[in-house]
Write a protein that holds these residues in place. Structure first.
Motif, PDB file in Angstrom:
ATOM      1  N   CYS A 104       0.844  -1.182   0.000  1.00 49.03           N
ATOM      2  CA  CYS A 104       0.000   0.000   0.000  1.00 49.03           C
ATOM      3  C   CYS A 104       0.888   1.243   0.000  1.00 49.03           C
ATOM      4  O   CYS A 104       1.681   1.448   0.917  1.00 49.03           O
ATOM      5  N   VAL A 158      -7.312   0.583  -2.078  1.00 49.99           N
ATOM      6  CA  VAL A 158      -7.335  -0.560  -1.156  1.00 49.99           C
ATOM      7  C   VAL A 158      -8.768  -0.926  -0.804  1.00 49.99           C
ATOM      8  O   VAL A 158      -9.628  -0.073  -0.651  1.00 49.99           O
ATOM      9  N   LEU A 207     -10.820  -2.686   2.141  1.00 47.02           N
ATOM     10  CA  LEU A 207     -10.622  -2.954   3.563  1.00 47.02           C
ATOM     11  C   LEU A 207     -11.854  -3.610   4.161  1.00 47.02           C
ATOM     12  O   LEU A 207     -12.970  -3.354   3.730  1.00 47.02           O
ATOM     13  N   LEU A 210      -2.243   2.513   6.884  1.00 42.37           N
ATOM     14  CA  LEU A 210      -2.219   1.551   5.778  1.00 42.37           C
ATOM     15  C   LEU A 210      -0.904   1.526   4.997  1.00 42.37           C
ATOM     16  O   LEU A 210      -0.537   0.487   4.439  1.00 42.37           O
ATOM     17  N   LEU A 254      -6.545  -5.500   5.159  1.00 40.50           N
ATOM     18  CA  LEU A 254      -6.416  -5.157   3.744  1.00 40.50           C
ATOM     19  C   LEU A 254      -6.780  -6.395   2.937  1.00 40.50           C
ATOM     20  O   LEU A 254      -6.103  -7.414   2.999  1.00 40.50           O
TER      21      LEU A 254
END
Length: 158
Positions: free
Chosen positions: A86, A92, A94, A130, A152
């Motif tokens: 990341c 991303v 999540l 992240l 993630l």
């Protein structure tokens, strides 16, 4: 001044805003000042004062946007090779491990951030938690309501 990261989309938005300010807003405020001047005594002319204040705001914003563009480091997420990590520009997926809710965010520059569009600023607590993580990792986010654990699910560069 140090370079500020911008996505390609963010840089284009800044260029469009600058063009609009210079070609639409600036001429409009100049016309408003001229109109207000034609009304006579400037010392008691609220219309003139408002137009001058607006002009100051527009000129300040033009300088600010020009600075952001000149100090911007444009990063195209599609060209990143971060091996699944990341990084700035990554999108991303999540999952909140407490609630099971899933969300998708893209990590962008501070001026591009818009949570309604799923864009979080690189300087935000969630992005800081992240950065450097890989798909399958769990990030701990310290929120006012306590610590939240986010897994993630996927890291993409789109």
């Amino acid at each position: 001044m140090s370079k500020v990261p911008l996505t390609v989309t963010g840089a284009e938005m800044l260029r469009q805003e600058l063009h609009h300010l210079k070609t639409v807003e600036r001429p409009n405020v100049i016309a408003a000042i001229a109109e207000a001047r034609s009304h006579g005594d400037l010392s008691e002319n609220a219309e003139y004062d408002a137009a001058k204040e607006r002009q100051g705001f527009i000129e300040g914003r033009i300088r600010e946007v020009e600075s952001q563009i000149s100090n911007g480091q444009i990063i195209d997420p599609k060209l990143l090779d971060a091996d699944g990590r990341c990084v700035f520009g990554a999108t991303v997926d999540l999952e909140d491990l407490d609630t099971g809710d899933t969300v998708t965010y893209q990590i962008v520059g501070d001026d591009e951030a818009d949570i309604k569009e799923g864009k979080v600023a690189i300087s935000s607590p969630i992005a800081r938690a992240l950065i450097g993580k890989f798909a399958g990792d769990v990030a701990e986010l310290r929120a006012p309501g306590g610590v939240r654990e986010l897994e993630l699910i996927n890291v993409r560069y789109v």
